[in-house]
Design a protein around this motif. Structure first.
Motif, PDB file in Angstrom:
ATOM      1  N   GLU A  71       0.811  -1.229   0.000  1.00  0.00           N
ATOM      2  CA  GLU A  71       0.000   0.000   0.000  1.00  0.00           C
ATOM      3  C   GLU A  71       0.839   1.272   0.000  1.00  0.00           C
ATOM      4  N   GLY A  72       1.682   1.366  -1.000  1.00  0.00           N
ATOM      5  CA  GLY A  72       2.469   2.589  -1.148  1.00  0.00           C
ATOM      6  C   GLY A  72       3.762   2.629  -0.356  1.00  0.00           C
ATOM      7  N   VAL A  73       3.974   1.623   0.484  1.00  0.00           N
ATOM      8  CA  VAL A  73       5.226   1.569   1.251  1.00  0.00           C
ATOM      9  C   VAL A  73       6.022   0.356   0.778  1.00  0.00           C
ATOM     10  N   ASP A  74       7.306   0.545   0.539  1.00  0.00           N
ATOM     11  CA  ASP A  74       8.177  -0.570   0.160  1.00  0.00           C
ATOM     12  C   ASP A  74       9.090  -0.939   1.320  1.00  0.00           C
ATOM     13  N   GLY A  75       9.234  -2.241   1.553  1.00  0.00           N
ATOM     14  CA  GLY A  75      10.193  -2.706   2.560  1.00  0.00           C
ATOM     15  C   GLY A  75      11.218  -3.578   1.861  1.00  0.00           C
TER      16      GLY A  75
END
Ligand code: OSB
Ligand code: MG
Length: 369
Positions: free
Chosen positions: A39-43
């Motif tokens: 949801e729009g965040v990359d890890g």
């Protein structure tokens, strides 16, 4: 945090200096990186498997299909409230802990970024500055090794660990101790000896070593317990501790007095925290091992090392010891006092250099829910 897609990629990074252990020499790393898109965040996560199945059964080529066909599908489409929930989703897959770690830790990274919290805090860390050591491989000559030790001692590192194997052990330790009688010194055999060599291993006692790491078989702790009863030097287990349960069994049998925690070897941050806790409850100090990581894995090791029972200097050292250019910014630096100062920013505190990563990527695939 919904896991929408997972990108798997292989990057290639030449080491500034080859690294040799009792099982072989590495000149260049083939590293798998995992990006979890939530949801729009990359890890980001790193798979620490080696180029060959010599340290453990896993290697770069086994991690790719395991993640692609099993681990990514097991987590994709799920909405997690915390990354630690992912371990249970992947538990059906036996072994492949390094592959699991790449996925799980990418999710911890994403969680920290999404919550705008430092990863070390999310992990339950307490230390704001961590002590660092170095692991120095087998060299072409003892002189060359002594030169390297000289540089690292001058740089401030708080513990020197050298690799040993039959033929490169007592002779080497003797020369080191003759020159540096006082430094904190340890050695790592990566399973190069057998129990028939107890008499030989007993001779290590004269060098006042902080520990001898994994002298016997990679999958053993029973016979390490026998050995520990016959030598004064503390045994530290690396290869043979793959879970908190194995850590408990090793401690109960007296197989070691110290444990090296590598998050990739135990299957992710969730299990690494459990190993840490079992050791703390049993008053066994731990330290963070290294696997010649890129900045991504390195930043995760740093975050893990802030937990309170990481009481001995880890193999977590400066980026420049490994790479001409690391894939994070700033690079990992070590103070003249031999410590790494923990960064306060959200996530790992290090920025991932995606442009550079793109340039050194040799294959890449995105898997979607
Ligand atoms: O046994 O700790 C080990 C590197 C590759 C495989 C196994 C080991 C190591 C190291 C290097 O000792 C630690 C590091 O500097 O990353
Ligand atoms: Mg080791």
């Amino acid at each position: 945090m919904k896991i929408e897609a997972i990108t798997l990629r292989e990057i290639q990074m030449p080491l500034v200096h080859f690294f040799e252990t009792s099982f072989g020499r590495t000149y260049s790393r083939r590293i798998l990186l995992v990006t979890a898109h939530c949801e729009g965040v990359d890890g980001w996560g790193e798979c620490v498997a080696g180029e060959d199945p010599f340290y453990s059964a896993e290697w770069t080529e086994t991690a790719w299909p395991t993640i692609k066909h099993y681990l990514a599908p097991a987590v994709l489409g799920h909405t997690l409230t915390a990354a630690r929930e992912s371990a249970a989703l992947m538990a059906r897959v036996r072994g492949h802990r390094m592959a699991k770690t790449a996925v799980e830790n990418a999710l911890w990274d994403a969680e920290a970024r999404q919550k705008q919290q430092p990863l070390w805090k999310l992990l339950g860390g307490a230390q704001r500055e961590i002590p660092c050591g170095v692991s120095i491989g087998i060299q072409d000559s003892i002189e060359q090794l002594l030169e390297k030790i000289q540089l690292e001692v001058a740089a401030g590192y708080r513990r020197i660990k050298v690799k040993v194997k039959p033929g490169w052990d007592l002779n080497v330790l003797e020369r080191i101790r003759a020159r540096w009688p006082e430094i904190v010194l340890s050695c790592d055999a990566n399973s190069a000896y057998t129990l028939d060599q107890v008499e030989h291993l007993r001779k290590f006692d004269q060098f006042n070593l902080l520990m001898i790491e994994q002298p016997l078989w990679n999958d053993d702790f029973y016979f390490h317990a026998r050995l520990q009863r016959q030598i004064r030097t503390s045994i530290c287990l690396d290869e043979s501790i793959r879970s908190a349960r194995e850590a408990a069994a090793a401690i109960e049998t007296g197989a070691c007095r110290i444990i090296n925690i590598k998050v990739g070897r135990v299957g992710g941050f969730t299990e690494a925290k459990k190993v840490h806790d079992v050791c703390r409850e049993n008053k066994i100090p731990v330290w963070c091992g290294g696997m010649l990581e890129s900045g991504i894995g390195r930043s995760h090791n740093i975050a893990l090392s802030t937990l309170e029972n990481f009481r001995l200097p880890g193999d977590v050292s400066a980026s420049k010891r490994y790479w001409k250019e690391d894939i994070i910014e700033p690079e990992v630096e070590v103070t003249p006092q031999g410590t790494i100062v923990i960064r306060e920013e959200p996530g790992t505190g290090y920025h991932v250099r995606e442009d550079l990563i793109e340039k050194i990527t040799v294959r890449k695939e995105t898997i979607r829910a």
